[in-house]
Design a protein around this motif. Sequence first.
Motif, PDB file in Angstrom:
ATOM      1  N   LEU A   1      48.817  17.904 -47.589  1.00 13.51           N
ATOM      2  CA  LEU A   1      50.098  17.927 -48.286  1.00 13.51           C
ATOM      3  C   LEU A   1      51.174  17.105 -47.574  1.00 13.51           C
ATOM      4  O   LEU A   1      51.384  15.945 -47.889  1.00 13.51           O
ATOM      5  N   LEU A   2      51.851  17.684 -46.583  1.00 11.44           N
ATOM      6  CA  LEU A   2      52.967  16.960 -45.967  1.00 11.44           C
ATOM      7  C   LEU A   2      52.546  15.680 -45.247  1.00 11.44           C
ATOM      8  O   LEU A   2      53.205  14.647 -45.396  1.00 11.44           O
ATOM      9  N   PRO A   3      51.431  15.680 -44.479  1.00  4.66           N
ATOM     10  CA  PRO A   3      51.064  14.431 -43.782  1.00  4.66           C
ATOM     11  C   PRO A   3      50.850  13.227 -44.706  1.00  4.66           C
ATOM     12  O   PRO A   3      51.342  12.133 -44.401  1.00  4.66           O
ATOM     13  N   PRO A   4      50.165  13.359 -45.844  1.00  3.82           N
ATOM     14  CA  PRO A   4      50.041  12.193 -46.717  1.00  3.82           C
ATOM     15  C   PRO A   4      51.302  11.880 -47.516  1.00  3.82           C
ATOM     16  O   PRO A   4      51.498  10.735 -47.951  1.00  3.82           O
ATOM     17  N   LEU A   5      52.157  12.870 -47.712  1.00  2.00           N
ATOM     18  CA  LEU A   5      53.401  12.631 -48.438  1.00  2.00           C
ATOM     19  C   LEU A   5      54.358  11.751 -47.634  1.00  2.00           C
ATOM     20  O   LEU A   5      54.915  10.773 -48.147  1.00  2.00           O
ATOM     21  N   LEU A   6      54.550  12.093 -46.373  1.00  5.08           N
ATOM     22  CA  LEU A   6      55.599  11.470 -45.572  1.00  5.08           C
ATOM     23  C   LEU A   6      55.514   9.944 -45.461  1.00  5.08           C
ATOM     24  O   LEU A   6      56.532   9.262 -45.621  1.00  5.08           O
ATOM     25  N   PRO A   7      54.328   9.359 -45.208  1.00  2.00           N
ATOM     26  CA  PRO A   7      54.289   7.897 -45.068  1.00  2.00           C
ATOM     27  C   PRO A   7      54.659   7.141 -46.343  1.00  2.00           C
ATOM     28  O   PRO A   7      55.000   5.961 -46.281  1.00  2.00           O
ATOM     29  N   LYS A   8      54.585   7.817 -47.474  1.00  2.00           N
ATOM     30  CA  LYS A   8      54.914   7.171 -48.746  1.00  2.00           C
ATOM     31  C   LYS A   8      56.406   7.163 -49.035  1.00  2.00           C
ATOM     32  O   LYS A   8      56.872   6.423 -49.908  1.00  2.00           O
ATOM     33  N   VAL A   9      57.155   7.996 -48.330  1.00  2.00           N
ATOM     34  CA  VAL A   9      58.585   8.134 -48.599  1.00  2.00           C
ATOM     35  C   VAL A   9      59.323   6.860 -48.185  1.00  2.00           C
ATOM     36  O   VAL A   9      59.192   6.392 -47.055  1.00  2.00           O
ATOM     37  N   GLY A  10      60.071   6.289 -49.125  1.00  2.85           N
ATOM     38  CA  GLY A  10      60.853   5.092 -48.846  1.00  2.85           C
ATOM     39  C   GLY A  10      62.325   5.425 -48.657  1.00  2.85           C
ATOM     40  O   GLY A  10      62.753   6.576 -48.838  1.00  2.85           O
ATOM     41  N   ALA A  11      63.093   4.421 -48.291  1.00  2.00           N
ATOM     42  CA  ALA A  11      64.527   4.615 -48.076  1.00  2.00           C
ATOM     43  C   ALA A  11      65.181   5.174 -49.335  1.00  2.00           C
ATOM     44  O   ALA A  11      64.983   4.650 -50.439  1.00  2.00           O
ATOM     45  N   ASN A  12      65.923   6.254 -49.153  1.00  2.00           N
ATOM     46  CA  ASN A  12      66.685   6.909 -50.219  1.00  2.00           C
ATOM     47  C   ASN A  12      65.838   7.649 -51.255  1.00  2.00           C
ATOM     48  O   ASN A  12      66.365   8.136 -52.253  1.00  2.00           O
ATOM     49  N   ASP A  13      64.531   7.742 -51.042  1.00  2.00           N
ATOM     50  CA  ASP A  13      63.718   8.567 -51.939  1.00  2.00           C
ATOM     51  C   ASP A  13      64.073  10.035 -51.724  1.00  2.00           C
ATOM     52  O   ASP A  13      64.039  10.529 -50.587  1.00  2.00           O
ATOM     53  N   PRO A  14      64.398  10.770 -52.778  1.00  2.00           N
ATOM     54  CA  PRO A  14      64.669  12.195 -52.605  1.00  2.00           C
ATOM     55  C   PRO A  14      63.372  12.987 -52.472  1.00  2.00           C
ATOM     56  O   PRO A  14      62.368  12.688 -53.135  1.00  2.00           O
ATOM     57  N   VAL A  15      63.391  13.991 -51.620  1.00  2.00           N
ATOM     58  CA  VAL A  15      62.260  14.902 -51.466  1.00  2.00           C
ATOM     59  C   VAL A  15      62.787  16.316 -51.719  1.00  2.00           C
ATOM     60  O   VAL A  15      63.559  16.855 -50.930  1.00  2.00           O
ATOM     61  N   PHE A  16      62.379  16.875 -52.851  1.00  2.00           N
ATOM     62  CA  PHE A  16      62.850  18.197 -53.267  1.00  2.00           C
ATOM     63  C   PHE A  16      61.920  19.261 -52.675  1.00  2.00           C
ATOM     64  O   PHE A  16      60.712  19.237 -52.914  1.00  2.00           O
ATOM     65  N   ILE A  17      62.497  20.184 -51.918  1.00  2.19           N
ATOM     66  CA  ILE A  17      61.737  21.158 -51.137  1.00  2.19           C
ATOM     67  C   ILE A  17      62.048  22.560 -51.645  1.00  2.19           C
ATOM     68  O   ILE A  17      63.173  23.046 -51.515  1.00  2.19           O
ATOM     69  N   GLN A  18      61.056  23.224 -52.259  1.00  3.56           N
ATOM     70  CA  GLN A  18      61.240  24.593 -52.764  1.00  3.56           C
ATOM     71  C   GLN A  18      60.109  25.504 -52.283  1.00  3.56           C
ATOM     72  O   GLN A  18      58.950  25.299 -52.638  1.00  3.56           O
ATOM     73  N   PHE A  19      60.469  26.485 -51.468  1.00  4.79           N
ATOM     74  CA  PHE A  19      59.512  27.499 -51.031  1.00  4.79           C
ATOM     75  C   PHE A  19      60.190  28.861 -51.009  1.00  4.79           C
ATOM     76  O   PHE A  19      61.399  28.956 -50.864  1.00  4.79           O
ATOM     77  N   GLY A  20      59.406  29.897 -51.124  1.00  9.60           N
ATOM     78  CA  GLY A  20      59.932  31.258 -51.097  1.00  9.60           C
ATOM     79  C   GLY A  20      59.001  32.269 -51.726  1.00  9.60           C
ATOM     80  O   GLY A  20      58.831  33.374 -51.216  1.00  9.60           O
ATOM     81  N   HIS A  21      58.358  31.915 -52.846  1.00  9.81           N
ATOM     82  CA  HIS A  21      57.488  32.859 -53.537  1.00  9.81           C
ATOM     83  C   HIS A  21      56.372  33.394 -52.633  1.00  9.81           C
ATOM     84  O   HIS A  21      55.998  34.566 -52.745  1.00  9.81           O
TER      85      HIS A  21
END
Length: 222
Positions: free
Chosen positions: A64-84
């Motif tokens: 999940l997070l490891p493959p996501l992070l390298p794809k993130v470009g400048a100013n790309d928003p990353v919406f983070i929702q956890f709690g359930h």
Amino acid sequence: MSVKPAARPLVAYLAGDSTVCDQPAAPYTGWGQMITSAVRPGAAVANYGDSGESSGSFLSNSALLPPLLPKVGANDPVFIQFGHNDKQTSASAYRNNLTTMIARVRAEGGVPVLVTPPVRRLFDGNRLTPTALHVNGVGADLPAEMRAVGAAQRVPVIDLTARSKALVESLGPSASAQLFLRSSVDGVTDNTHFSQYGATRMAGLVLQSIREQNLPLASYLR
């Protein structure tokens, strides 16, 4: 004549649980599935939400997070929702997990955006219970903790807990059932996960907040 490379599209990344992710079969639907139709050309949505994930497990899941992070470009928003699924996560651990995600997204040039978890449909009379509002088994008020992290880290917060609370309570114990998944076998309502209609309404609340806060995706919304 010079040839300019095509502009890189803005990508909005979603990090979350089963209420966010792309579900395999209707009517079971995550709200992340329902925001894509509102996004104009020039931007895209990449949904890394996964059923069963908590703030801690998402950090430690190598898929999940490891493959996501390298794809993130400048100013790309990353919406983070956890709690359930943070039912036994302490307030300090929850804050630390969110703070770690924020730091890692920022290190890639992305824009972290915190999203408090949507409510469960658990009523006491005409009001939702503390459990519905994500006060967990060890007494941590997870939406309040997320709002505090957002303020401390200067991160935008979409208060989906408050917005979904207003929606669900306005519909009441009976009519609010249409927002949630219902078993075709026994007709029992799942008070956590969304029907397609419910996911569409939750997506609408998220999109409304994106517009109101003028977050990076706002200029690409229909």
